[in-house]
Design an enzyme around this catalytic site. Structure first.
Site: not given
Length: 287
Positions: A179, A181
């Site tokens: 992921t 960020f």
């Protein structure tokens, strides 16, 4: 991302319950800061704006599940600036109360994206997925129920936070589940143009004329500026107005980027820079 020097002191806010992957990302990058859980992205932004937190850690996209829902709509109106990025490897753990066994499980709770990222595992084990608002909240519910037939898919931090056992580690279907960020603050922290690889993030709306998007993006090609991300989303109920989110390599003060942005502005109704920040070293990894 390494924590920059001279950042404002204070907690870092994230959306989700304690033990969420966003909480884990905060602790990975900002190990010495307190983390502040927030119910929604809007509350997370507000925590920084009203000085309850100094920074916000916001998930923007996942290598398996794509972009995080609604985030592109919220970023331009957040009132915050992107000052950094962090790529967090997502290692889903199958968590259950003490005494539970893999053979005795019947259902698994987690966020819908986490469940989709473990779809093959759940099918192979014939486990019923149950959608929860977030991974850490699912872990908290499984801990409170204490039912050995129920498990959660969440982070190792969630296991520690809620006193659950890890029945199986790394149950995600994709080995390289990651992921991205972004770190946001009240004030911009643009790096110097020659300080190293940089990313510029912005949103824009093109004029309603034929080939406007093609013409708007032409300056990036002619000036040799690499677009690493480009996504569109509808911003009105009539489905007539689209806004685009883009990440490019380079700094607006570098001549090729400046010229490309000037051409973009000529063919656009609006261009809004969300942040200029150092590129993560993760971007150079190929394995």
């Amino acid at each position: 991302m390494q924590e920059p020097e001279a950042l404002p002191g204070g907690p870092i806010a994230f959306q989700g319950a304690p033990g969420a992957y966003s909480d884990l990302a905060c602790r990975t990058v900002f190990a010495d800061r307190e983390t502040l859980p927030c119910v929604s992205f809007e509350e997370t932004f507000a925590a920084v704006l009203d000085s309850r937190a100094a920074l916000a850690m916001i998930p923007i996209e996942n290598s398996s599940a794509g972009r995080v829902a609604d985030i592109h709509h919220l970023l331009p109106e957040s009132g915050l600036h992107i000052i950094g990025e962090h790529f967090q490897r997502i290692r889903h753990q199958l968590l259950a109360p003490k005494g539970a066994t893999l053979e005795g499980l019947s259902l698994v709770r987690s966020h819908e994206q986490a469940l989709s990222q473990c779809r093959k595992f759940l099918l192979d084990r014939k486990l019923r997925p149950v959608v929860h608002a977030d991974t850490a909240g699912a872990a908290a519910e499984v801990a409170s129920l204490g039912d050995p037939t129920q498990a959660a898919i969440a982070s190792s931090l969630a296991a520690e936070t809620y006193g659950l056992e890890t029945l199986l580690p790394d149950v995600q279907d994709s080995e390289h589940n990651t992921t991205r960020f972004i770190v946001m603050a009240r004030e911009p922290r643009d790096p110097e143009p020659g300080a190293g690889p940089a990313i510029t993030s912005f949103v824009f709306r093109v004029r309603s004329v034929p080939a406007s998007l093609y013409k708007a993006l032409g300056g990036f090609a002619t000036n040799g500026v690499n677009i690493t991300k480009l996504e569109s989303y509808i911003i009105d109920d009539a489905f007539t107005a689209a806004q685009f989110y883009a990440d490019i390599e380079g700094h607006p003060e570098q001549r090729p980027v400046r010229l490309a942005l000037e051409e973009l502005g000529f063919f656009s109704r609006e261009v809004k820079i969300l942040g200029v920040y150092p590129a993560s070293s993760f971007r150079g990894q190929t394995d």
